[in-house]
Design a protein around this motif. Structure first.
Motif, PDB file in Angstrom:
ATOM      1  N   LEU A  21       0.835  -1.208   0.000  1.00 32.58           N
ATOM      2  CA  LEU A  21       0.000   0.000   0.000  1.00 32.58           C
ATOM      3  C   LEU A  21       0.866   1.254   0.000  1.00 32.58           C
ATOM      4  O   LEU A  21       1.843   1.344   0.741  1.00 32.58           O
ATOM      5  CB  LEU A  21      -0.902   0.007   1.233  1.00 32.58           C
ATOM      6  N   SER A  26      -3.540   7.070  -0.827  1.00 28.25           N
ATOM      7  CA  SER A  26      -4.696   6.204  -0.620  1.00 28.25           C
ATOM      8  C   SER A  26      -5.607   6.835   0.421  1.00 28.25           C
ATOM      9  O   SER A  26      -5.145   7.586   1.272  1.00 28.25           O
ATOM     10  CB  SER A  26      -4.244   4.820  -0.142  1.00 28.25           C
ATOM     11  N   THR A  49      -3.772  -2.090   4.606  1.00 27.10           N
ATOM     12  CA  THR A  49      -4.338  -2.942   3.568  1.00 27.10           C
ATOM     13  C   THR A  49      -3.255  -3.850   3.011  1.00 27.10           C
ATOM     14  O   THR A  49      -2.125  -3.407   2.803  1.00 27.10           O
ATOM     15  CB  THR A  49      -4.925  -2.089   2.424  1.00 27.10           C
ATOM     16  N   ALA A  64      -8.076  -5.669   4.917  1.00 27.56           N
ATOM     17  CA  ALA A  64      -7.897  -4.291   5.382  1.00 27.56           C
ATOM     18  C   ALA A  64      -8.401  -4.172   6.811  1.00 27.56           C
ATOM     19  O   ALA A  64      -9.382  -4.818   7.182  1.00 27.56           O
ATOM     20  CB  ALA A  64      -8.653  -3.319   4.486  1.00 27.56           C
ATOM     21  N   MET A 177      -7.242   3.553  -3.610  1.00 23.85           N
ATOM     22  CA  MET A 177      -6.045   2.852  -3.180  1.00 23.85           C
ATOM     23  C   MET A 177      -4.996   2.843  -4.271  1.00 23.85           C
ATOM     24  O   MET A 177      -5.306   2.661  -5.448  1.00 23.85           O
ATOM     25  CB  MET A 177      -6.375   1.402  -2.807  1.00 23.85           C
ATOM     26  N   PHE A 179      -1.186   0.982  -4.912  1.00 23.86           N
ATOM     27  CA  PHE A 179      -0.252  -0.039  -4.431  1.00 23.86           C
ATOM     28  C   PHE A 179       1.016  -0.011  -5.262  1.00 23.86           C
ATOM     29  O   PHE A 179       1.001   0.325  -6.447  1.00 23.86           O
ATOM     30  CB  PHE A 179      -0.893  -1.436  -4.537  1.00 23.86           C
TER      31      PHE A 179
END
Length: 187
Positions: A21, A26, A49, A64, A177, A179
């Motif tokens: 993450l 985010s 997460t 999460a 989000m 990543f």
């Protein structure tokens, strides 16, 4: 419209591995009606997460955990009241947790089904997930993948039926989000 993904590794738009993450890009947001006439928007600033991507959609796992005391609606007095025992009661319900059970879709449109737990109540939840794409980070950084997930829950299904009429029954959820791609094996 989403379809189940077959066993083809090419069907998944991101590489297998443990994606990390990017908490600075985010957010966990929500909207709820107040008196049925206006929306109050808020967010949770404390969350973690995990995203595990396998070779097939059925190998994807997302989990999460959200710190309910990190609520931020832009009003410190309201936030303190929401944390209190007559509303969220973060002393008894400190976190909200999500665990995926099934992922399906194709292209940019996906569905993630899972279980949401608030306190001692767990209920099924489905999130519509939009894949925002991949981007190479300038100056040699790992690639980033972006996702938006939306859905809704009913407060009463989680035992959060306080203040009917004052607060709406439906809470709309929006997760943005980002990543970071894992290092390739052997790199």
């Amino acid at each position: 419209m989403t379809n189940d993904i077959g066993a083809s590794a090419a069907a998944l738009p991101i590489a297998p591995g443990e994606w990390v993450l990017d908490p600075f890009h985010s957010s966990v947001n929500f909207t709820i009606r107040h008196f049925g006439i206006a929306k109050v928007r808020g967010r949770f600033t404390g969350f973690e997460t995990e995203l595990h991507v396998g070779r097939r959609a059925e190998d994807v796992r997302v989990s999460a955990t959200i710190d309910l005391s990190s609520i931020d609606t832009g009003n410190t007095d309201r936030d303190a009241h929401v944390r209190a025992s007559d509303l969220l009661d973060v002393g008894k319900r400190p976190t909200m947790a999500f665990r995926s059970k099934r992922v399906s879709g194709e292209g940019e449109d996906w569905t993630m089904e899972g279980e949401l737990t608030i306190g001692d109540v767990t209920r099924p939840v489905a999130l519509a997930v939009e894949f925002g794409g991949l981007v190479d980070v300038p100056m040699g950084g790992n690639r980033h993948a972006g996702f938006e997930a939306t859905g809704e829950i009913r407060r009463s299904e989680f035992g959060l039926d306080f203040a009917p009429g004052l607060l709406g029954e439906v809470v709309k959820i929006q997760l943005d989000m980002q990543f970071v791609e894992p290092e390739p094996a052997g790199a």
